[in-house]
Design a protein around this motif. Sequence first.
Motif, PDB file in Angstrom:
ATOM      1  N   ALA A   1       0.856  -1.189   0.000  1.00 14.23           N
ATOM      2  CA  ALA A   1       0.000   0.000   0.000  1.00 14.23           C
ATOM      3  C   ALA A   1       0.888   1.235   0.000  1.00 14.23           C
ATOM      4  N   HIS A   2       0.253   2.392  -0.148  1.00 11.67           N
ATOM      5  CA  HIS A   2       0.968   3.665  -0.068  1.00 11.67           C
ATOM      6  C   HIS A   2       0.689   4.377   1.249  1.00 11.67           C
ATOM      7  N   HIS A   3       0.143   3.680   2.190  1.00 15.21           N
ATOM      8  CA  HIS A   3      -0.164   4.251   3.506  1.00 15.21           C
ATOM      9  C   HIS A   3       0.162   3.195   4.548  1.00 15.21           C
ATOM     10  N   PRO A   4       0.320   3.574   5.806  1.00 10.50           N
ATOM     11  CA  PRO A   4       0.669   2.596   6.826  1.00 10.50           C
ATOM     12  C   PRO A   4      -0.338   1.448   6.911  1.00 10.50           C
ATOM     13  N   VAL A   5       0.170   0.241   6.987  1.00  7.49           N
ATOM     14  CA  VAL A   5      -0.660  -0.947   7.150  1.00  7.49           C
ATOM     15  C   VAL A   5      -0.950  -1.127   8.638  1.00  7.49           C
ATOM     16  N   ASP A   6      -2.178  -1.470   8.974  1.00  4.70           N
ATOM     17  CA  ASP A   6      -2.571  -1.657  10.377  1.00  4.70           C
ATOM     18  C   ASP A   6      -2.007  -2.986  10.876  1.00  4.70           C
ATOM     19  N   VAL A   7      -0.709  -2.975  11.156  1.00  2.69           N
ATOM     20  CA  VAL A   7       0.000  -4.196  11.531  1.00  2.69           C
ATOM     21  C   VAL A   7      -0.518  -4.762  12.856  1.00  2.69           C
ATOM     22  N   ALA A   8      -0.845  -3.894  13.803  1.00  2.22           N
ATOM     23  CA  ALA A   8      -1.289  -4.373  15.114  1.00  2.22           C
ATOM     24  C   ALA A   8      -2.576  -5.187  14.997  1.00  2.22           C
ATOM     25  N   THR A   9      -3.531  -4.687  14.222  1.00  5.15           N
ATOM     26  CA  THR A   9      -4.785  -5.424  14.037  1.00  5.15           C
ATOM     27  C   THR A   9      -4.546  -6.723  13.283  1.00  5.15           C
ATOM     28  N   LEU A  10      -3.728  -6.672  12.228  1.00  3.84           N
ATOM     29  CA  LEU A  10      -3.417  -7.881  11.474  1.00  3.84           C
ATOM     30  C   LEU A  10      -2.746  -8.923  12.372  1.00  3.84           C
ATOM     31  N   ALA A  11      -1.789  -8.479  13.177  1.00  2.00           N
ATOM     32  CA  ALA A  11      -1.066  -9.412  14.043  1.00  2.00           C
ATOM     33  C   ALA A  11      -2.005 -10.068  15.050  1.00  2.00           C
ATOM     34  N   ARG A  12      -2.914  -9.282  15.602  1.00  2.00           N
ATOM     35  CA  ARG A  12      -3.856  -9.824  16.587  1.00  2.00           C
ATOM     36  C   ARG A  12      -4.784 -10.856  15.948  1.00  2.00           C
ATOM     37  N   ARG A  13      -5.291 -10.519  14.778  1.00  2.00           N
ATOM     38  CA  ARG A  13      -6.238 -11.429  14.124  1.00  2.00           C
ATOM     39  C   ARG A  13      -5.567 -12.697  13.605  1.00  2.00           C
ATOM     40  N   THR A  14      -4.389 -12.558  13.023  1.00  2.00           N
ATOM     41  CA  THR A  14      -3.723 -13.745  12.488  1.00  2.00           C
ATOM     42  C   THR A  14      -3.211 -14.653  13.601  1.00  2.00           C
ATOM     43  N   ALA A  15      -2.814 -14.069  14.729  1.00  2.00           N
ATOM     44  CA  ALA A  15      -2.342 -14.890  15.850  1.00  2.00           C
ATOM     45  C   ALA A  15      -3.457 -15.725  16.456  1.00  2.00           C
ATOM     46  N   SER A  16      -4.701 -15.250  16.349  1.00  2.00           N
ATOM     47  CA  SER A  16      -5.830 -15.968  16.941  1.00  2.00           C
ATOM     48  C   SER A  16      -6.557 -16.862  15.942  1.00  2.00           C
ATOM     49  N   ASP A  17      -6.013 -16.986  14.736  1.00  2.00           N
ATOM     50  CA  ASP A  17      -6.660 -17.790  13.710  1.00  2.00           C
ATOM     51  C   ASP A  17      -6.546 -19.279  14.041  1.00  2.00           C
ATOM     52  N   VAL A  18      -7.359 -20.095  13.377  1.00  2.00           N
ATOM     53  CA  VAL A  18      -7.278 -21.549  13.555  1.00  2.00           C
ATOM     54  C   VAL A  18      -5.871 -22.046  13.210  1.00  2.00           C
ATOM     55  N   PHE A  19      -5.273 -21.464  12.165  1.00  2.00           N
ATOM     56  CA  PHE A  19      -3.879 -21.728  11.827  1.00  2.00           C
ATOM     57  C   PHE A  19      -3.103 -20.436  12.093  1.00  2.00           C
ATOM     58  N   PRO A  20      -2.594 -20.256  13.315  1.00  6.59           N
ATOM     59  CA  PRO A  20      -1.976 -18.977  13.691  1.00  6.59           C
ATOM     60  C   PRO A  20      -0.832 -18.598  12.752  1.00  6.59           C
ATOM     61  N   ALA A  21      -0.757 -17.305  12.454  1.00  8.00           N
ATOM     62  CA  ALA A  21       0.288 -16.785  11.584  1.00  8.00           C
ATOM     63  C   ALA A  21       0.941 -15.570  12.238  1.00  8.00           C
ATOM     64  N   ARG A  22       2.023 -15.127  11.625  1.00  6.31           N
ATOM     65  CA  ARG A  22       2.791 -13.996  12.132  1.00  6.31           C
ATOM     66  C   ARG A  22       2.841 -12.913  11.064  1.00  6.31           C
ATOM     67  N   VAL A  23       2.910 -11.671  11.491  1.00 10.63           N
ATOM     68  CA  VAL A  23       3.017 -10.536  10.569  1.00 10.63           C
ATOM     69  C   VAL A  23       4.417  -9.956  10.668  1.00 10.63           C
ATOM     70  N   GLU A  24       5.086  -9.846   9.526  1.00 10.71           N
ATOM     71  CA  GLU A  24       6.407  -9.213   9.470  1.00 10.71           C
ATOM     72  C   GLU A  24       6.271  -7.867   8.782  1.00 10.71           C
ATOM     73  N   HIS A  25       7.009  -6.867   9.302  1.00 12.21           N
ATOM     74  CA  HIS A  25       6.866  -5.497   8.814  1.00 12.21           C
ATOM     75  C   HIS A  25       8.099  -4.710   9.229  1.00 12.21           C
ATOM     76  N   GLY A  26       8.353  -3.607   8.560  1.00 15.24           N
ATOM     77  CA  GLY A  26       9.405  -2.694   8.989  1.00 15.24           C
ATOM     78  C   GLY A  26      10.797  -3.304   8.928  1.00 15.24           C
ATOM     79  N   ASP A  27      11.612  -3.061   9.973  1.00 17.25           N
ATOM     80  CA  ASP A  27      13.005  -3.499   9.974  1.00 17.25           C
ATOM     81  C   ASP A  27      13.139  -5.008   9.848  1.00 17.25           C
ATOM     82  N   ALA A  28      12.259  -5.751  10.504  1.00 22.72           N
ATOM     83  CA  ALA A  28      12.334  -7.214  10.436  1.00 22.72           C
ATOM     84  C   ALA A  28      12.133  -7.695   9.008  1.00 22.72           C
ATOM     85  N   LEU A  29      11.211  -7.065   8.299  1.00 23.34           N
ATOM     86  CA  LEU A  29      10.959  -7.467   6.921  1.00 23.34           C
ATOM     87  C   LEU A  29      12.107  -7.043   6.014  1.00 23.34           C
ATOM     88  N   ARG A  30      12.673  -5.880   6.264  1.00 25.55           N
ATOM     89  CA  ARG A  30      13.829  -5.441   5.470  1.00 25.55           C
ATOM     90  C   ARG A  30      15.007  -6.403   5.662  1.00 25.55           C
TER      91      ARG A  30
END
Length: 203
Positions: A146-175
Amino acid sequence: ALTLPRYLAATRPGSRQQVVEADRGLLRLVAERLPLDGASGVDVHGADAREWLDAAPDDSADIVIADVFGGSRVPAHLTTVTYARAADRVLRPGGHYTANLADGAPFAFLRSQLATFAEVFEEIALIAEPSVLRGRRFGNAVLIAAHHPVDVATLARRTASDVFPARVEHGDALRRFIGDARPVRDGEAVPSPEPPDGAFSIG
């Protein structure tokens, strides 16, 4: 069988969706066995995804979702900077591009895709199961651009609580994950790697 478009039609009534599928035999099968409701707001096109995107109007979509596989591999012509720019052109201000990708360690394909979309979009993020990101198995990862900040906190919360939990990478970790990977140009594009035997089997 148009699972995601059906879900969006049910949860966001009134939305307009354009679905592009190159496999016309599959489209005929879905139309015969699982026809869409005429009021679904989903229009289905038998076409190549990149050709359709290249012809789509500027600023005509809030989100572009690429879940495109030729067999078990992402086609090469949907992996390049030119393709990323086409997606960017079609998106309205505030829009998102998302892609379902598949790779395994050492992640040459996935890292190149992140580098490609980072050249075109100001913000990128990645969602994947921890075992995939640790290189323990081949699997899927979802790229968000996107061209605007991604709501990483909401994504991380939702993906962590999924039936198949996932992780969100962003910023320095992704670089750091991208490392020295280079954006993909049209003349050097290759499909995503062939999954190893049993990569997506159940049981």
